[in-house]
Motif scaffolding. Structure first.
Motif, mmCIF file in Angstrom:
data_model
loop_
_atom_site.group_PDB
_atom_site.id
_atom_site.type_symbol
_atom_site.label_atom_id
_atom_site.label_comp_id
_atom_site.label_asym_id
_atom_site.label_seq_id
_atom_site.Cartn_x
_atom_site.Cartn_y
_atom_site.Cartn_z
ATOM 1 N N VAL A 211 0.856 -1.190 0.000
ATOM 2 C CA VAL A 211 0.000 0.000 0.000
ATOM 3 C C VAL A 211 0.893 1.241 0.000
ATOM 4 C CG1 VAL A 211 -1.709 1.324 1.304
ATOM 5 C CG2 VAL A 211 -1.889 -1.175 1.171
ATOM 6 N N GLU A 212 0.629 2.146 -0.909
ATOM 7 C CA GLU A 212 1.399 3.381 -1.012
ATOM 8 C C GLU A 212 0.840 4.410 -0.033
ATOM 9 O OE1 GLU A 212 1.604 4.562 -5.250
ATOM 10 O OE2 GLU A 212 0.819 2.538 -5.635
ATOM 11 N N VAL A 213 1.720 5.193 0.564
ATOM 12 C CA VAL A 213 1.302 6.209 1.523
ATOM 13 C C VAL A 213 1.869 7.563 1.096
ATOM 14 C CG1 VAL A 213 1.282 6.935 3.930
ATOM 15 C CG2 VAL A 213 1.291 4.493 3.374
ATOM 16 N N ILE A 214 0.991 8.529 0.928
ATOM 17 C CA ILE A 214 1.411 9.873 0.579
ATOM 18 C C ILE A 214 0.664 10.862 1.474
ATOM 19 C CG2 ILE A 214 2.030 9.339 -1.797
ATOM 20 C CD1 ILE A 214 -0.610 10.376 -2.730
ATOM 21 N N ALA A 215 1.159 12.076 1.555
ATOM 22 C CA ALA A 215 0.523 13.091 2.395
ATOM 23 C C ALA A 215 0.599 14.449 1.709
ATOM 24 C CB ALA A 215 1.201 13.157 3.761
ATOM 25 N N HIS A 216 -0.434 15.237 1.920
ATOM 26 C CA HIS A 216 -0.464 16.608 1.407
ATOM 27 C C HIS A 216 -0.991 17.535 2.487
ATOM 28 C CE1 HIS A 216 0.426 16.630 -3.010
ATOM 29 N NE2 HIS A 216 0.330 15.339 -2.799
ATOM 30 N N GLY A 217 -0.456 18.735 2.497
ATOM 31 C CA GLY A 217 -0.957 19.753 3.393
ATOM 32 C C GLY A 217 -2.132 20.488 2.774
ATOM 33 N N THR A 218 -2.569 21.529 3.454
ATOM 34 C CA THR A 218 -3.662 22.350 2.964
ATOM 35 C C THR A 218 -3.311 23.824 3.148
ATOM 36 O OG1 THR A 218 -4.724 22.066 5.121
ATOM 37 C CG2 THR A 218 -5.564 20.731 3.301
ATOM 38 N N GLU A 219 -3.923 24.642 2.339
ATOM 39 C CA GLU A 219 -3.871 26.085 2.518
ATOM 40 C C GLU A 219 -5.235 26.493 3.078
ATOM 41 O OE1 GLU A 219 -3.031 27.646 -1.309
ATOM 42 O OE2 GLU A 219 -1.034 26.723 -1.433
ATOM 43 N N ILE A 220 -5.227 27.094 4.262
ATOM 44 C CA ILE A 220 -6.479 27.395 4.958
ATOM 45 C C ILE A 220 -6.527 28.864 5.348
ATOM 46 C CG2 ILE A 220 -7.962 26.809 6.916
ATOM 47 C CD1 ILE A 220 -6.538 24.143 7.136
ATOM 48 N N ASP A 221 -7.631 29.494 5.028
ATOM 49 C CA ASP A 221 -7.927 30.825 5.542
ATOM 50 C C ASP A 221 -9.434 30.941 5.658
ATOM 51 O OD1 ASP A 221 -8.917 31.451 2.937
ATOM 52 O OD2 ASP A 221 -6.926 32.104 2.304
ATOM 53 N N THR A 222 -9.927 32.107 6.006
ATOM 54 C CA THR A 222 -11.358 32.250 6.238
ATOM 55 C C THR A 222 -12.177 32.202 4.953
ATOM 56 O OG1 THR A 222 -11.123 34.667 6.249
ATOM 57 C CG2 THR A 222 -11.035 33.527 8.375
ATOM 58 N N ARG A 223 -11.503 32.116 3.809
ATOM 59 C CA ARG A 223 -12.218 31.974 2.542
ATOM 60 C C ARG A 223 -12.466 30.517 2.195
ATOM 61 N NH1 ARG A 223 -8.129 34.972 -1.200
ATOM 62 N NH2 ARG A 223 -6.790 33.782 0.211
ATOM 63 N N GLY A 224 -11.552 29.603 2.619
ATOM 64 C CA GLY A 224 -11.744 28.211 2.271
ATOM 65 C C GLY A 224 -10.556 27.345 2.629
ATOM 66 N N VAL A 225 -10.644 26.081 2.244
ATOM 67 C CA VAL A 225 -9.600 25.074 2.465
ATOM 68 C C VAL A 225 -9.195 24.532 1.099
ATOM 69 C CG1 VAL A 225 -9.002 22.898 3.584
ATOM 70 C CG2 VAL A 225 -10.593 24.471 4.708
ATOM 71 N N ARG A 226 -7.892 24.645 0.782
ATOM 72 C CA ARG A 226 -7.431 24.249 -0.540
ATOM 73 C C ARG A 226 -6.320 23.219 -0.449
ATOM 74 N NH1 ARG A 226 -9.062 29.262 -0.176
ATOM 75 N NH2 ARG A 226 -7.137 29.952 0.837
ATOM 76 N N PHE A 227 -6.255 22.353 -1.461
ATOM 77 C CA PHE A 227 -5.251 21.291 -1.535
ATOM 78 C C PHE A 227 -3.864 21.906 -1.620
ATOM 79 C CE2 PHE A 227 -3.059 17.684 -3.622
ATOM 80 C CZ PHE A 227 -3.482 16.655 -2.783
ATOM 81 N N GLY A 228 -2.921 21.386 -0.814
ATOM 82 C CA GLY A 228 -1.594 21.971 -0.732
ATOM 83 C C GLY A 228 -0.475 21.038 -1.157
#
Length: 243
Positions: A211-228
């Motif tokens: 099983v492959e394991v990867i991770a991504h962060g996010t960009e978060i502010d009061t406008r929304g949550v975006r893939f990072g």
């Protein structure tokens, strides 16, 4: 993923009964009850007095007028509270080709039945490529340095998913566990083996099975949550490794 309604600041009075929280609106001092879309332990994110961001709604079908969306952290960082958002955020990232390991697939299908009465978060298919089964896990626990950790409590369901991903590898498919870190103050991720040793063992077994394991962060502010951006994943799950 952008919020449909502008968020308003509040202070947490208490979070209780898993899905409820009492808040004090910063602008008026009014006490209100807000839906907490997170059944987890929320370690470090439910301390009384923490600054929160609520999304108001005027939907008569909803029992509460506010939904808790963000918790404000030290240094201007944010954590996403809503555990229903990660699949939407990852879906946007996959569609935009932001996951190099999963590039080249023609079709991205959400919520596909597989395994034993389960649904995979995303099934990716493409000509000449093995099917890719992608399981998304929301991560918002941080206890030390810049480590994000999963899980924040015992998750028998999470261990079951890992076993089913291993079964897909045995059938000749790809299986991918994607950690989405829904807070902006972390630079890496590991398994919290001290909080759930059974999940840590299942994680190690799944990795050994392919099983492959990867991770991504996010960009978060009061406008929304975006893939990072992509983040490194520590392999030393059962020792709680990393420093």
């Amino acid at each position: 993923m952008e919020f449909a309604t502008p968020l308003i600041p509040a202070r947490l009075i208490r979070r209780y009964n898993r899905f409820l929280s009492d808040m004090m609106l910063e602008d008026t001092g009014q006490e209100v009850r807000a839906h907490c879309p997170n059944p987890g332990a929320m370690l470090g994110l439910k301390d009384p007095g923490i600054r929160c961001w609520l999304e108001p709604n005027d939907d008569p079908k909803k029992k509460l007028d506010y939904g808790w969306r963000l918790a404000e952290l030290d240094g201007g960082h944010m954590a996403g509270i809503d555990t229903s958002l990660p699949n939407r955020v990852v879906g946007e990232g996959l569609s935009a080709g932001m996951v190099p390991e999963l590039a080249g697939y023609d079709l991205i299908r959400p919520e596909v039945k597989y395994g034993k009465n389960s649904r995979i978060d995303f099934l990716l298919t493409g000509a000449g490529l093995p099917d890719a089964y992608v399981e998304v896990k929301n991560v918002h626990l941080r206890r030390m340095d810049d480590w994000a950790e999963f899980p924040d409590c015992v998750t028998a369901r999470g261990a079951k998913h890992l076993a089913e991903l291993s079964d897909m590898v045995a059938l000749g498919h790809r299986a991918v566990l994607l950690f989405l870190i829904q807070r902006t103050d972390c630079g890496r991720v590991k398994v919290a083996g001290d909080l759930d040793p059974t999940y840590a063992a299942a994680f190690d077994a799944a990795r050994a099975a392919g099983v492959e394991v990867i991770a991504h962060g996010t960009e978060i502010d009061t406008r929304g949550v975006r893939f990072g951006a992509a983040l490194p994943v520590d392999a030393a799950s059962q020792s709680g490794g990393g420093a």
